[in-house]
Design a protein around this motif. Structure first.
Motif, PDB file in Angstrom:
ATOM      1  N   ASP A  27       5.206  11.173   7.521  1.00 49.96           N
ATOM      2  CA  ASP A  27       5.177  12.260   6.551  1.00 49.96           C
ATOM      3  C   ASP A  27       6.569  12.458   5.954  1.00 49.96           C
ATOM      4  O   ASP A  27       7.258  13.406   6.280  1.00 49.96           O
ATOM      5  N   VAL A  28       6.974  11.527   5.107  1.00 57.64           N
ATOM      6  CA  VAL A  28       8.303  11.619   4.490  1.00 57.64           C
ATOM      7  C   VAL A  28       8.184  11.562   2.971  1.00 57.64           C
ATOM      8  O   VAL A  28       7.223  11.021   2.427  1.00 57.64           O
ATOM      9  N   PHE A  29       9.189  12.095   2.322  1.00 59.47           N
ATOM     10  CA  PHE A  29       9.224  12.043   0.865  1.00 59.47           C
ATOM     11  C   PHE A  29       9.965  10.781   0.426  1.00 59.47           C
ATOM     12  O   PHE A  29      11.004  10.442   0.971  1.00 59.47           O
ATOM     13  N   LEU A  30       9.421  10.088  -0.543  1.00 61.39           N
ATOM     14  CA  LEU A  30      10.056   8.880  -1.066  1.00 61.39           C
ATOM     15  C   LEU A  30      10.456   9.112  -2.511  1.00 61.39           C
ATOM     16  O   LEU A  30       9.744   9.753  -3.255  1.00 61.39           O
ATOM     17  N   LYS A  31      11.592   8.561  -2.876  1.00 65.39           N
ATOM     18  CA  LYS A  31      11.949   8.584  -4.287  1.00 65.39           C
ATOM     19  C   LYS A  31      11.113   7.535  -5.006  1.00 65.39           C
ATOM     20  O   LYS A  31      10.689   6.549  -4.397  1.00 65.39           O
ATOM     21  N   LEU A  32      10.944   7.770  -6.285  1.00 62.52           N
ATOM     22  CA  LEU A  32      10.110   6.851  -7.059  1.00 62.52           C
ATOM     23  C   LEU A  32      10.605   5.412  -6.918  1.00 62.52           C
ATOM     24  O   LEU A  32       9.830   4.482  -6.745  1.00 62.52           O
ATOM     25  N   ARG A  33      11.929   5.286  -6.969  1.00 61.83           N
ATOM     26  CA  ARG A  33      12.520   3.962  -6.856  1.00 61.83           C
ATOM     27  C   ARG A  33      12.101   3.272  -5.564  1.00 61.83           C
ATOM     28  O   ARG A  33      11.837   2.096  -5.524  1.00 61.83           O
ATOM     29  N   ILE A  59       0.861  -1.184   0.000  1.00 70.27           N
ATOM     30  CA  ILE A  59       0.000   0.000   0.000  1.00 70.27           C
ATOM     31  C   ILE A  59       0.898   1.235   0.000  1.00 70.27           C
ATOM     32  O   ILE A  59       1.743   1.401   0.883  1.00 70.27           O
ATOM     33  N   ASP A  60       0.695   2.062  -1.016  1.00 72.65           N
ATOM     34  CA  ASP A  60       1.538   3.233  -1.215  1.00 72.65           C
ATOM     35  C   ASP A  60       0.710   4.501  -1.003  1.00 72.65           C
ATOM     36  O   ASP A  60      -0.160   4.810  -1.819  1.00 72.65           O
ATOM     37  N   ALA A  61       0.971   5.187   0.095  1.00 71.21           N
ATOM     38  CA  ALA A  61       0.317   6.482   0.307  1.00 71.21           C
ATOM     39  C   ALA A  61       1.077   7.511  -0.519  1.00 71.21           C
ATOM     40  O   ALA A  61       2.282   7.671  -0.363  1.00 71.21           O
ATOM     41  N   GLY A  62       0.372   8.180  -1.403  1.00 68.68           N
ATOM     42  CA  GLY A  62       1.025   9.109  -2.322  1.00 68.68           C
ATOM     43  C   GLY A  62       1.669  10.300  -1.621  1.00 68.68           C
ATOM     44  O   GLY A  62       1.292  10.645  -0.502  1.00 68.68           O
ATOM     45  N   HIS A  63       2.673  10.896  -2.310  1.00 63.37           N
ATOM     46  CA  HIS A  63       3.314  12.145  -1.849  1.00 63.37           C
ATOM     47  C   HIS A  63       3.979  11.984  -0.480  1.00 63.37           C
ATOM     48  O   HIS A  63       4.377  10.895  -0.118  1.00 63.37           O
ATOM     49  N   GLY A  64       4.097  13.080   0.272  1.00 65.74           N
ATOM     50  CA  GLY A  64       4.754  13.044   1.579  1.00 65.74           C
ATOM     51  C   GLY A  64       5.939  13.990   1.638  1.00 65.74           C
ATOM     52  O   GLY A  64       6.532  14.329   0.619  1.00 65.74           O
ATOM     53  N   GLY A  65       6.262  14.442   2.846  1.00 65.61           N
ATOM     54  CA  GLY A  65       7.373  15.362   3.048  1.00 65.61           C
ATOM     55  C   GLY A  65       7.120  16.693   2.360  1.00 65.61           C
ATOM     56  O   GLY A  65       6.013  17.234   2.436  1.00 65.61           O
ATOM     57  N   HIS A  66       8.119  17.183   1.632  1.00 68.29           N
ATOM     58  CA  HIS A  66       7.955  18.487   0.966  1.00 68.29           C
ATOM     59  C   HIS A  66       6.927  18.445  -0.154  1.00 68.29           C
ATOM     60  O   HIS A  66       6.423  19.470  -0.608  1.00 68.29           O
ATOM     61  N   ASP A  67       6.602  17.234  -0.605  1.00 68.53           N
ATOM     62  CA  ASP A  67       5.599  17.076  -1.666  1.00 68.53           C
ATOM     63  C   ASP A  67       4.227  16.896  -1.022  1.00 68.53           C
ATOM     64  O   ASP A  67       3.884  15.809  -0.557  1.00 68.53           O
TER      65      ASP A  67
END
Ligand SMILES: [Zn+2]
Length: 399
Positions: free
Chosen positions: A221-227, A174-182
């Motif tokens: 609430d963190v930003f993830l890289k696409l990878r 389960i992938d919660a979209g966005h996060g962090g600065h996004d």
């Protein structure tokens, strides 16, 4: 001769010939001699006993042996008949209702697949329903297709109740979209990244309750890289990848756009899908830093079976989200199942979908989206959709 040829061509173009009906991988598969009009097929259910009925217009049986001797432990009977001169009727008689979602495979325009029930029928079944003695079988049919129509008994019912078996620890990402600065979309001061994380956590609980394991791409609430998002799905040998998002439109349209949409990965010419994909892709690509290219998308698109599977998953999830929301809320719009080239779905080599749970820009929908009860119904819908999809796949393997 020319005239004969012309009329033959016309016939072929107007009437689809049902050449073969077979049971394969938990489905009744119909094969026509060419394209047929899927949207004209009338699908309904009848009760006492339970029957799924399909009327296929502009179609004829190739000969009397088509559809004969189809036996499965999942149905009391499967009947295929020339119901009217140019209408073929298919009847699956089974024990009770199930979420029967027939479909046309993406790369087989002349096939129509009808999933069988996930359960088996009781062995000692007293036949409650007998077709009249003037049995609709092409065998006894005079050549002119003079066939007596078989009137369906019972009341037409809709929305059959689904009963699914529990999961056996299959892993769902389960992938919660966005996060962090996004932050994702923003509406009325509310942020997409917060909403989708709340919903993702509820989906996790719902899935665990149903016997699945869950991997969350983020819990904070963190930003993830696409990878990080997609490779997790691949590395962890997950069965399914679901990315959760919320939609938004510019202010001048904010009272118009609302509803639930589910996407699977495919190139599209649909302008609206392209716009949504462009918006969701922007942030993801900023942090990508990978060598993703157009070619990657095209490779994924050409990976046929995954698209078909993702399409099936999307249909199940969309149907269950709406089914749940509409039990308690009015005016929930069905934005449908669509395809779009979302980057987040590229590289996840398993059925992968992206759910836009609603429009954060729409005042009423935004209010609902941040209500626990509404979030819970969405989450239940996503979990049920996944369960329904996996149940159907399991059935395919078993048969
Ligand atoms: Zn988003």
């Amino acid at each position: 001769m020319l005239l004969w040829l012309a009329s033959a061509v016309w016939l072929v173009a107007s009437v689809a010939i049902l050449e073969k009906a077979e049971l394969k991988k938990g489905e009744l598969r119909l094969h026509f001699n060419g394209s047929y009009n899927k949207s004209k097929i009338r699908h309904f259910a009848l009760n006492h006993p339970y029957r799924e009925v399909f009327d296929i217009p502009n179609a004829r049986l190739k000969n009397s042996s088509v559809g004969k001797g189809l036996r499965t432990s999942h149905c009391y009977s499967i009947r295929i008949s020339q119901y009217k001169r140019n209408t073929v009727r298919v009847v699956l008689e089974t024990e009770r209702g199930y979420g029967c979602n027939p479909y046309r495979p993406l790369f087989a325009y002349n096939a129509y697949h009808i999933p069988l029930p996930p359960f088996k029928v009781a062995k000692h079944h007293k036949k409650q329903y007998k077709p009249k003695k003037t049995k609709i079988s092409v065998k006894n049919t005079p050549k002119k297709h003079h066939v007596k129509a078989q009137k369906p008994k019972g009341k037409i019912i809709h929305t059959p109740k689904n009963i699914y078996t529990k999961g056996k620890g299959e892993l769902i990402v389960i992938d919660a979209g966005h996060g962090g600065h996004d932050t994702g979309a923003i509406g009325g001061g509310k942020r997409e990244k917060d909403l989708v994380l709340q919903i993702a956590k509820r989906v996790e609980r719902q899935l665990k309750k149903r016997g699945y394991r869950v991997y969350m791409t983020r819990r904070r609430d963190v930003f993830l890289k696409l990878r990080q998002r997609t490779h997790i799905a691949d590395r962890k040998d997950a069965r399914i990848f679901v990315s959760i998002h919320a939609n938004a439109v510019p202010k001048r349209k904010r009272n118009k756009a609302h509803g639930v949409e589910t996407f699977y990965l495919q190139k599209t010419r649909d302008a609206k899908s392209q716009r949504i994909a462009a918006r969701e892709n922007r942030a993801v690509l900023k942090g990508a830093g990978t060598s993703l290219s157009k070619k990657v998308i095209i490779d994924s698109v050409l990976n046929g079976p995954k698209i078909i599977e993702s399409n099936k998953l999307a249909i199940d999830v969309q149907r269950h989200i709406l089914g749940n929301l509409r039990t308690r809320y009015r005016g929930v719009r069905d934005g449908g199942v669509r395809h779009a080239p979302f980057w987040v779905l590229v590289g996840a080599s398993r059925p992968s979908i992206l759910v836009e749970v609603g429009y954060i820009s729409h005042p009423r929908e935004r209010k609902r989206l941040f209500t626990p009860a509404y979030q819970e119904l969405i989450s239940k819908g996503i979990a049920e959709g996944i369960q329904s999809y996996l149940n159907n796949r399991k059935r395919e393997i078993e048969l």
